[in-house]
Design a protein around this motif. Structure first.
Motif, PDB file in Angstrom:
ATOM      1  N   LEU A 213       0.831  -1.221  -0.058  1.00 43.81           N
ATOM      2  CA  LEU A 213       0.029  -0.324  -0.168  1.00 43.81           C
ATOM      3  C   LEU A 213       0.898   1.139   0.010  1.00 43.81           C
ATOM      4  CD1 LEU A 213      -2.668  -1.090   2.714  1.00 43.81           C
ATOM      5  CD2 LEU A 213      -2.649  -1.324   0.115  1.00 43.81           C
ATOM      6  N   ALA A 214       2.271   1.089   0.110  1.00 42.24           N
ATOM      7  CA  ALA A 214       2.977   2.410   0.307  1.00 42.24           C
ATOM      8  C   ALA A 214       2.979   2.955  -1.042  1.00 42.24           C
ATOM      9  CB  ALA A 214       4.382   1.819   0.662  1.00 42.24           C
ATOM     10  N   GLY A 215       2.594   2.480  -2.095  1.00 46.99           N
ATOM     11  CA  GLY A 215       2.554   3.573  -3.306  1.00 46.99           C
ATOM     12  C   GLY A 215       1.380   4.193  -3.613  1.00 46.99           C
ATOM     13  N   MET A 216       0.515   4.134  -3.001  1.00 42.98           N
ATOM     14  CA  MET A 216      -1.222   4.507  -3.007  1.00 42.98           C
ATOM     15  C   MET A 216      -0.834   6.107  -3.370  1.00 42.98           C
ATOM     16  SD  MET A 216      -3.958   3.074  -0.785  1.00 42.98           S
ATOM     17  CE  MET A 216      -3.073   3.562   0.671  1.00 42.98           C
ATOM     18  N   THR A 217      -1.471   6.733  -4.253  1.00 43.75           N
ATOM     19  CA  THR A 217      -1.621   8.118  -4.501  1.00 43.75           C
ATOM     20  C   THR A 217      -2.552   8.780  -3.594  1.00 43.75           C
ATOM     21  OG1 THR A 217      -3.313   7.956  -6.031  1.00 43.75           O
ATOM     22  CG2 THR A 217      -1.133   7.923  -7.063  1.00 43.75           C
ATOM     23  N   ASP A 218      -2.626  10.067  -3.450  1.00 50.68           N
ATOM     24  CA  ASP A 218      -3.559  10.781  -2.607  1.00 50.68           C
ATOM     25  C   ASP A 218      -4.990  10.355  -2.612  1.00 50.68           C
ATOM     26  OD1 ASP A 218      -1.466  11.729  -1.293  1.00 50.68           O
ATOM     27  OD2 ASP A 218      -2.173  13.944  -1.570  1.00 50.68           O
ATOM     28  N   ALA A 219      -5.131  10.153  -4.051  1.00 53.11           N
ATOM     29  CA  ALA A 219      -6.714   9.840  -4.626  1.00 53.11           C
ATOM     30  C   ALA A 219      -6.861   8.551  -4.179  1.00 53.11           C
ATOM     31  CB  ALA A 219      -6.705  10.042  -6.001  1.00 53.11           C
ATOM     32  N   GLU A 220      -6.093   7.459  -4.494  1.00 55.23           N
ATOM     33  CA  GLU A 220      -6.133   5.980  -3.923  1.00 55.23           C
ATOM     34  C   GLU A 220      -6.310   5.787  -2.573  1.00 55.23           C
ATOM     35  OE1 GLU A 220      -3.657   3.840  -7.612  1.00 55.23           O
ATOM     36  OE2 GLU A 220      -2.748   4.583  -5.771  1.00 55.23           O
ATOM     37  N   TYR A 221      -5.619   6.742  -1.916  1.00 52.80           N
ATOM     38  CA  TYR A 221      -5.713   6.558  -0.343  1.00 52.80           C
ATOM     39  C   TYR A 221      -7.190   7.353   0.024  1.00 52.80           C
ATOM     40  CZ  TYR A 221      -5.212   7.966   4.720  1.00 52.80           C
ATOM     41  OH  TYR A 221      -4.978   8.286   6.072  1.00 52.80           O
ATOM     42  N   ASP A 222      -7.806   8.300  -0.442  1.00 52.33           N
ATOM     43  CA  ASP A 222      -8.916   8.819  -0.286  1.00 52.33           C
ATOM     44  C   ASP A 222     -10.121   7.831  -0.643  1.00 52.33           C
ATOM     45  OD1 ASP A 222      -7.827  11.148   0.637  1.00 52.33           O
ATOM     46  OD2 ASP A 222      -8.130  12.179  -1.202  1.00 52.33           O
ATOM     47  N   ALA A 223      -9.604   7.135  -1.625  1.00 51.96           N
ATOM     48  CA  ALA A 223     -10.840   5.987  -1.714  1.00 51.96           C
ATOM     49  C   ALA A 223     -10.705   4.503  -1.274  1.00 51.96           C
ATOM     50  CB  ALA A 223     -10.859   5.981  -3.605  1.00 51.96           C
ATOM     51  N   MET A 224      -9.693   4.341  -0.418  1.00 57.34           N
ATOM     52  CA  MET A 224      -9.165   3.313   0.064  1.00 57.34           C
ATOM     53  C   MET A 224     -10.450   2.532   0.632  1.00 57.34           C
ATOM     54  SD  MET A 224      -6.451   2.356   2.984  1.00 57.34           S
ATOM     55  CE  MET A 224      -5.997   0.759   3.602  1.00 57.34           C
ATOM     56  N   VAL A 225     -10.671   1.219   0.363  1.00 53.58           N
ATOM     57  CA  VAL A 225     -11.740   0.400   0.932  1.00 53.58           C
ATOM     58  C   VAL A 225     -11.216  -0.244   2.081  1.00 53.58           C
ATOM     59  CG1 VAL A 225     -12.832  -0.009  -1.338  1.00 53.58           C
ATOM     60  CG2 VAL A 225     -11.142  -1.584  -0.629  1.00 53.58           C
TER      61      VAL A 225
END
Length: 876
Positions: free
Chosen positions: A521-533
């Motif tokens: 999960l270390a490469g998540m973008t801010d947008a992916e983090y915001d949408a994280m399930v």
């Protein structure tokens, strides 16, 4: 799993209460619902969760920074914190400072605090209130598996054929999980439920077996089980041979306890034999434990005794089978992951493992990394009291109430050289001692992640603007770090950046050796983090994650360890009783959030002490009683006779504070004893003397103002409706003087008192009327038996009217008498449920259809079941 869009106007977030980690849909207008797509709760919420919308605008918020009691700018307050910590280390060395943090923090906040303490201040002196909650489970996991890993998942509770709850009143403390179990048992009635608890709690209603074990004898029980399993041929020889060590010594210790198990545990031999045989003959068994095991001088041994039984039989890492520690706080697991306990490093790394401290040092660019573990909670506050800690920062917790030896902890806080408290509330018992007060975000304003008891990481998302000048905890920490010269190392632009740093650390030097790995999960973008399930760890960057831990015997330590443990008897022959502390169904910790919701106060509006009638020392049910414990510290509570309480024990909730009931803070009576392995305080083994509390008068006041608990020698204050407060009172002065004094505190323009007085009987009653409507009701009497308060409180809340005679009687002129609230979701009284049963409602479903009780969150269903068993229907 793809990102799930939120329904219109709602935000997907996570409940801030227990470790179940329920998904919530919430809106700023107070709409709250369970998230049907969250794997933890599938749309269910408990009574506290359903009331979250009523906590969004709590009074008592800390809105601005304060320094020495005066409002200050953020710059001034942060400068003061940095200078206080700099000065303390200059005088006392790098271990002259400490942080005491909380499972209420988000993982990103926790990570920032731990990085500041261990990485840059260079001290191991950061501990969490999770030390009071799950430290013994952590220690047991590390001894058995080589790492703090919970192998179970919630689906195991639904797949099991036998569920054993040990020291866990799941129906009250983790209601959504209990409802999942209840639903599974309804589908598969053959599933058995065993409760191991000295008290007959709500969880025991409908259980197949209740083992009312002697407090502190859990090790003896599970050692007897281990010996029985081995003697009966239930060992899994292939699993034990290939994947475990320590069997011979562990069996020897178990057999020694098993020889006298009934005497050690205090159990009926037939009940003990039933439990042993059920466990032995059921391959799919989950043993779930919580504070009844952990909060003990032998908590780590008790947890290891449970794990031993599962290792011997290979019942681990399989669907429906395994030892399962259930966490108390919403992010106790997240705090463990980032190292926010004094004895561990971030990412499940350990000082004692060669090279692991270097991984942290390099990742953080922290040449000043703490050399080793720091002070755990009890010792930390002792050090503050002794002056060895020159600066202490308390975050999002209330140790003045929650710690054992409460008076000593309050004295330590009062004499602290420099105390910083960051919290969203200004009204905690800890806050008055602070030199600097920092306003933190509340639940509805925060953004980050939490990890629940089954290792699922969920997003908490803010959906309201910050109150006042409140700021995120991680931001506050980073700003202090910058003022101490480490700004570049704390230069995060938001929680996503912190999460990425945290996730990356878990993969360093790992190669599959450590179970906790979210480097994927270390490469998540801010947008992916915001949408994280919701995501269960591990999530490694390379290789597949195991579907279940340990089913194939791949333990972090190479082999699992069966740990030899032995029963240690407690002295119980001094004529005193064992105090068991715990939680109420509708309350959370020190009531800073739940105490402001009238319907959550309705079920238990005052502090109560439960005792078996035979141990009541002649004190009547409903009278006030005193318990005296550690160094003469005492608490006074309302006594309730409870035949389900084990003889020799009493039970009291730990929630009450100085604002609500200062004389009922029971943790003051608890000595600062703790488990020698985990450092977890023993909050369920205090010895107390029970005696009558005999004031000159008893009384209550229902009013549109909170007069506080200082209006009587003994008082308990609860919000009973919108702008209506209930005050339970008792005092030593003459009743007539007390009535006049308290009545004088309630001047209302244009209002007059209607009174009923009988001085010979010591009875004084008055209702303050304005325009025919009640503004307050004050009832005093020589005895504790007084009319119920609910009807009067409801009348004041609704603005309704009633004849003066009915008001002074404390009950309506016609209709059923007032009765305590049983179902808080729908406001259904206990008497209404009894009436439905007498009228022919013979099942939970029928009671729900007749009254709606039990059809909301379901937390009251065990109590309804108890009434179904006790109340006789009226023959037609």
């Amino acid at each position: 799993m793809d990102a799930l869009p939120s329904p219109p106007g709602l935000t997907r977030t996570t409940c801030p209460y227990c470790g179940v980690g329920c998904g919530v849909l919430a809106a700023p207008d107070g709409r709250v619902a369970g998230d049907p797509d969250h794997p933890a709760n599938r749309g269910r919420l408990c009574s506290k969760g359903t009331a979250l919308g009523e906590t969004l605008d709590l009074p008592g918020r800390l809105l601005h920074p304060e320094v020495r009691g005066k409002r200050a700018s953020w710059d001034a307050a942060l400068d003061a914190v940095a200078e206080g910590f700099r000065r303390a280390q200059a005088e006392l060395g790098r271990d002259g400072v400490a942080l005491y943090v909380s499972g209420q923090l988000l993982t990103e906040d926790y990570y920032a605090a731990n990085k500041l303490a261990k990485g840059f201040l260079g001290t191991g002196n950061i501990d969490s209130n999770s030390r009071l909650c799950m430290a013994s489970a952590v220690a047991a996991h590390r001894r058995a598996f080589g790492e703090d890993v919970v192998p179970g998942i919630y689906e195991d509770l639904e797949a099991a054929d036998l569920i054993v709850l040990v020291g866990s009143n799941l129906a009250w403390c983790h209601p959504v999980l209990f409802q999942r179990i209840a639903a599974a048992r309804a589908q598969r009635p053959s599933t058995r439920l065993v409760i191991v608890d000295p008290r007959r709690t709500s969880s025991a209603e409908g259980a197949d077996l209740h083992l009312a074990i002697r407090p502190g004898s859990d090790v003896a029980l599970f050692n007897a089980l281990l010996a029985h399993l081995d003697a009966g041929g239930f060992r899994d020889p292939a699993f034990v041979e290939a994947h475990t060590e320590g069997l011979d010594a562990t069996l020897a210790a178990a057999r020694a306890d098993a020889a006298d198990a009934t005497a050690r545990t205090g159990l009926d031999p037939a009940d003990l034999a039933t439990f042993l045989n059920w466990f032995a003959s059921t391959p799919r068994v989950v043993t779930l434990w919580s504070q009844g095991i952990n909060q003990s001088e032998t908590g780590t041994d008790g947890a290891n005794a449970i794990i031993n039984a599962h290792l011997l039989t290979g019942r681990i890492g399989k669907a429906g089978a395994g030892p399962f520690s259930i966490t108390g706080q919403p992010n106790a697991m997240g705090g463990r992951e980032v190292g926010a306990l004094a004895n561990i490093l971030a990412g499940h790394l350990d000082w004692s493992v060669p090279g692991e401290a270097d991984l942290v040092r390099t990742h953080w660019n922290a040449p000043n990394l703490a050399a080793g573990p720091g002070l755990k909670a009890v010792d930390l506050f002792r050090a503050v009291s002794a002056g060895w800690i020159g600066a202490l920062w308390v975050m999002a917790t209330n140790p003045a109430v929650s710690m054992p030896d409460g008076e000593a902890v309050r004295n330590a806080l009062a004499r602290a050289r420099f105390l910083v408290v960051s919290d969203c509330m200004a009204t905690t018992d800890t806050m008055p001692h602070a030199h600097v007060r920092l306003p933190a975000l509340g639940w509805a304003e925060k953004s980050g992640t939490v990890t629940n008891s089954e290792r699922v990481i969920s997003r908490q998302r803010g959906f309201m603007r910050p109150a006042g000048e409140a700021r995120p905890d991680w931001w506050i920490i980073a700003e202090v770090a910058a003022r101490l010269g480490w700004g570049a190392d704390f230069a995060w632009n938001g929680p996503a950046a912190i999460f990425r740093e945290h996730a990356a650390l878990t993969g360093l030097g790992n190669g599959g050796q450590r179970a906790f790995d979210i480097s994927g999960l270390a490469g998540m973008t801010d947008a992916e983090y915001d949408a994280m399930v919701p995501t269960r760890w591990p999530v490694p960057a390379a290789g597949a994650a195991p579907a279940r831990f340990f089913g194939n015997g791949a333990f972090p330590a190479g082999r699992a360890r069966l740990v030899p443990v032995s029963h240690r008897a407690r002295a119980e022959d001094d004529g005193r009783l064992t105090l068991l502390t715990g939680r109420l169904r509708d309350q959370w910790h020190t009531m800073t959030r739940t105490g402001g919701v009238p319907r959550l106060m309705a079920h238990a509006p005052e502090p109560v002490l439960a005792v078996h009638p035979a141990d009541a020392r002649g004190i009547e049910d409903g009278a006030l009683a005193r318990i005296a414990g550690h160094e003469g510290a005492s608490a006074v509570l309302r006594l309730r006779h409870d035949a389900g309480q084990r003889r020799g024990t009493v039970f009291a909730p730990m929630h009450w504070t100085a604002q609500a009931a200062p004389a009922a803070r029971v943790n003051g009576t608890v000595p600062p004893a703790f488990d020698p392995v985990s450092g977890q305080p023993a909050l369920k083994s205090a010895r107390v003397a029970l005696s009558a509390f005999t004031p000159a008068w008893h009384g209550f006041l229902v009013a549109r103002r909170d007069l506080g608990p200082g209006i009587a020698d003994w008082a308990a204050v609860a919000l009973a409706g919108e702008n209506v407060w209930r005050h339970e009172l008792a005092g030593a002065e003459a009743p007539a003087e007390a009535f006049a004094r308290i009545a004088a505190l309630l001047p209302v323009e244009g209002a007059e008192w209607a009174r009923l007085e009988d001085p010979a009987a010591g009875l004084y009653r008055g209702v303050l009327l304005r325009g025919g409507r009640a503004e307050a009701a004050l009832f005093l009497g020589a005895q504790h038996r007084l009319p119920p308060r609910d009807w009067l409180a409801g009348l004041l809340a609704s603005g309704g009217s009633a004849p003066v005679g009915a008001l002074l009687a404390g009950r309506p002129a016609d209709g059923p008498p007032p009765s305590p609230t049983l179902c808080v979701c729908h406001g259904v009284s206990q008497e209404a449920v009894r009436g439905a049963i007498r009228g022919g409602a013979c099942s939970l479903a029928a009671v729900g259809e007749a009254t709606r009780a039990g059809t909301g969150c379901g937390s009251c269903r065990p109590e309804i079941a108890a009434l179904l068993a006790a109340v006789e229907p009226v023959p037609v």
